[in-house]
Design an enzyme around this catalytic site. Structure first.
Site, PDB file in Angstrom:
ATOM      1  CB  SER A 281      27.148 -25.041  25.791  1.00 61.06           C
ATOM      2  OG  SER A 281      27.809 -25.304  25.062  1.00 61.06           O
TER       3      SER A 281
ATOM      4  CG  HIS B 290      28.139 -28.592  13.409  1.00 59.19           C
ATOM      5  ND1 HIS B 290      28.346 -28.358  15.415  1.00 59.19           N
ATOM      6  CD2 HIS B 290      28.199 -27.337  13.409  1.00 59.19           C
ATOM      7  CE1 HIS B 290      28.410 -27.240  15.120  1.00 59.19           C
ATOM      8  NE2 HIS B 290      29.162 -27.116  14.508  1.00 59.19           N
TER       9      HIS B 290
ATOM     10  CB  CYS C  25      33.671 -45.583  -6.273  1.00 61.14           C
ATOM     11  SG  CYS C  25      34.311 -44.620  -5.268  1.00 61.14           S
TER      12      CYS C  25
ATOM     13  CB  VAL D   7      24.078 -35.062  13.023  1.00 61.78           C
ATOM     14  CG1 VAL D   7      25.626 -33.874  12.762  1.00 61.78           C
ATOM     15  CG2 VAL D   7      24.821 -35.179  14.248  1.00 61.78           C
TER      16      VAL D   7
HETATM   17  P1  OAD Z   1      26.307 -28.848  24.228  1.00 66.72           P
HETATM   18  O1  OAD Z   1      26.383 -29.987  24.236  1.00 66.72           O
HETATM   19  O2  OAD Z   1      27.505 -28.344  24.484  1.00 66.72           O
HETATM   20  O3  OAD Z   1      25.006 -28.416  25.452  1.00 66.72           O
HETATM   21  C1  OAD Z   1      23.550 -28.224  25.332  1.00 66.72           C
HETATM   22  C2  OAD Z   1      23.243 -27.053  25.711  1.00 66.72           C
HETATM   23  O4  OAD Z   1      21.937 -27.731  25.856  1.00 66.72           O
HETATM   24  C3  OAD Z   1      23.297 -26.890  27.573  1.00 66.72           C
HETATM   25  O5  OAD Z   1      23.694 -26.031  27.669  1.00 66.72           O
HETATM   26  C4  OAD Z   1      22.499 -27.710  28.427  1.00 66.72           C
HETATM   27  O6  OAD Z   1      22.098 -26.441  29.259  1.00 66.72           O
HETATM   28  C5  OAD Z   1      21.323 -27.891  27.656  1.00 66.72           C
HETATM   29  N1  OAD Z   1      20.311 -28.766  27.731  1.00 66.72           N
HETATM   30  C6  OAD Z   1      20.295 -29.251  28.459  1.00 66.72           C
HETATM   31  N2  OAD Z   1      18.850 -30.243  28.758  1.00 66.72           N
HETATM   32  C7  OAD Z   1      18.445 -29.903  27.361  1.00 66.72           C
HETATM   33  C8  OAD Z   1      16.909 -30.041  27.667  1.00 66.72           C
HETATM   34  N3  OAD Z   1      15.922 -31.088  27.896  1.00 66.72           N
HETATM   35  N4  OAD Z   1      16.162 -28.309  27.213  1.00 66.72           N
HETATM   36  C9  OAD Z   1      17.116 -27.594  26.845  1.00 66.72           C
HETATM   37  N5  OAD Z   1      18.465 -27.460  26.828  1.00 66.72           N
HETATM   38  C10 OAD Z   1      18.882 -28.626  27.231  1.00 66.72           C
HETATM   39  O7  OAD Z   1      25.778 -29.435  23.257  1.00 66.72           O
HETATM   40  P2  OAD Z   1      25.998 -28.223  21.875  1.00 66.72           P
HETATM   41  O8  OAD Z   1      26.058 -26.690  22.235  1.00 66.72           O
HETATM   42  O9  OAD Z   1      24.642 -28.527  20.862  1.00 66.72           O
HETATM   43  O10 OAD Z   1      30.142 -30.043  17.088  1.00 66.72           O
HETATM   44  O11 OAD Z   1      27.067 -28.138  20.818  1.00 66.72           O
HETATM   45  C11 OAD Z   1      27.701 -27.678  20.133  1.00 66.72           C
HETATM   46  C12 OAD Z   1      28.952 -28.528  19.719  1.00 66.72           C
HETATM   47  O12 OAD Z   1      29.571 -28.999  19.939  1.00 66.72           O
HETATM   48  C13 OAD Z   1      27.446 -30.053  18.697  1.00 66.72           C
HETATM   49  O13 OAD Z   1      27.285 -29.877  17.666  1.00 66.72           O
HETATM   50  C14 OAD Z   1      29.067 -31.048  18.151  1.00 66.72           C
HETATM   51  C15 OAD Z   1      30.089 -30.534  19.892  1.00 66.72           C
HETATM   52  O14 OAD Z   1      30.913 -30.752  19.711  1.00 66.72           O
HETATM   53  C16 OAD Z   1      30.360 -31.537  16.736  1.00 66.72           C
HETATM   54  O15 OAD Z   1      30.600 -32.282  17.149  1.00 66.72           O
HETATM   55  C17 OAD Z   1      31.459 -30.539  15.773  1.00 66.72           C
END
Ligand code: OAD
Length: 246
Positions: free
Chosen positions: A187, A119, A149, A103
């Site tokens: 992830s 998202h 509003c 976001v």
């Molecule tokens: P996550 O927090 O689930 O996963 C983060 C990923 O980034 C993990 O696989 C880590 O290994 C990896 N990671 C950590 N540090 C890193 C770095 N420096 N470089 C590259 N990778 C790194 O985040 P998202 O997969 O984005 O949704 O989560 C998906 C959704 O779950 C989010 O958009 C949010 C959350 O709940 C909502 O809020 C609707």
């Protein structure tokens, strides 16, 4: 070969038939916490108290305090080499779009133009009554904020249990079904974004993963760069910048 050389060589071999799918990990190197993992937000906070429509209906002030805290962190963060490399790649025609679950606005601030927010965006708020969307550059002064509003404003993000914006979802699905995909810092546990690289693979395209940890996508990745995004794209960024100067 160095991982970054492999990365750039593979990206160049796609001749522009490439999209990026990013998650919280790409912004971790800019100081924005991820959701899962040791220091993840969902280890410290309960999503059902802060990121659902029910939580907002129960206690809009609490939800807004949390979003204001995140806004402060995000607005003062700077794009890192991974965000910048994606923006340079777009300028050079190496990539068509960035599809993000984030976001934050770091892709846009790095210079990416075609960014698809699955998202929603934390730099916008939306009226729960009239639907008006307002851009914000700092957290609201009074919490919870109200629309002209009189309606209650909410962050313009997708919460648990809510549908993703249809236009963005369709576009992302179409792009991932017809292009190679570089997946950075997710992830791959949250649907529907988690399935998108599988669409590419199923249709004969390649998947690159950049993540210091393995994920459910690792098994289908043609190239896995097991590094932090900022580091993995540092050299790519330098090479692309040098090419810009020449
Ligand atoms: P996550 O927090 O689930 O996963 C983060 C990923 O980034 C993990 O696989 C880590 O290994 C990896 N990671 C950590 N540090 C890193 C770095 N420096 N470089 C590259 N990778 C790194 O985040 P998202 O997969 O984005 O949704 O989560 C998906 C959704 O779950 C989010 O958009 C949010 C959350 O709940 C909502 O809020 C609707």
């Amino acid at each position: 070969m160095q991982p970054s050389e492999d990365l750039l060589e593979m990206i160049a071999s796609f001749s522009g038939n490439l999209v990026a799918l990013t998650g919280a990990g790409i912004s971790a190197d800019s100081g924005i916490p991820t959701f899962r993992g040791k220091d993840g937000l969902w280890n410290r906070y309960l999503p059902e108290e802060l990121a659902t429509p029910q939580a907002f209906a129960r206690d809009p002030e609490l939800v807004w305090e949390w979003y204001a805290w995140r806004m402060r962190k995000i607005f003062k963060a700077e794009p890192n080499p991974a965000h910048i490399a994606l923006a340079l790649m777009e300028r050079k025609g190496l990539i068509k779009a960035v599809i993000t679950q984030n976001v934050d606005n770091l892709h846009e601030r790095a210079g990416s133009r075609n960014v698809i927010h699955l998202h929603g965006r934390i730099d916008e708020m939306r009226c729960t009554e009239c639907g008006k969307v307002v851009e914000v550059t700092e957290p609201p002064e009074s919490i919870p904020p109200h629309c002209r509003c009189g309606g209650l404003m909410r962050p313009n993000v997708v919460w648990f249990g809510e549908a993703l914006p249809q236009k963005e979802l369709n576009l992302a699905t179409e792009l991932c079904s017809s292009n190679n995909v570089v997946v950075i810092g997710t992830s791959a546990l949250v649907q529907p974004a988690a399935s998108m690289p599988f669409y590419a693979k199923r249709n004969g395209y390649h998947v690159i993963e950049v993540n210091p940890n393995t994920t459910p996508l690792t098994g289908i990745a043609d190239l896995s760069i097991r590094e932090k995004a900022g580091k993995a794209f540092e050299e790519v960024c330098t090479i692309l910048k040098e090419e810009e100067i020449r």
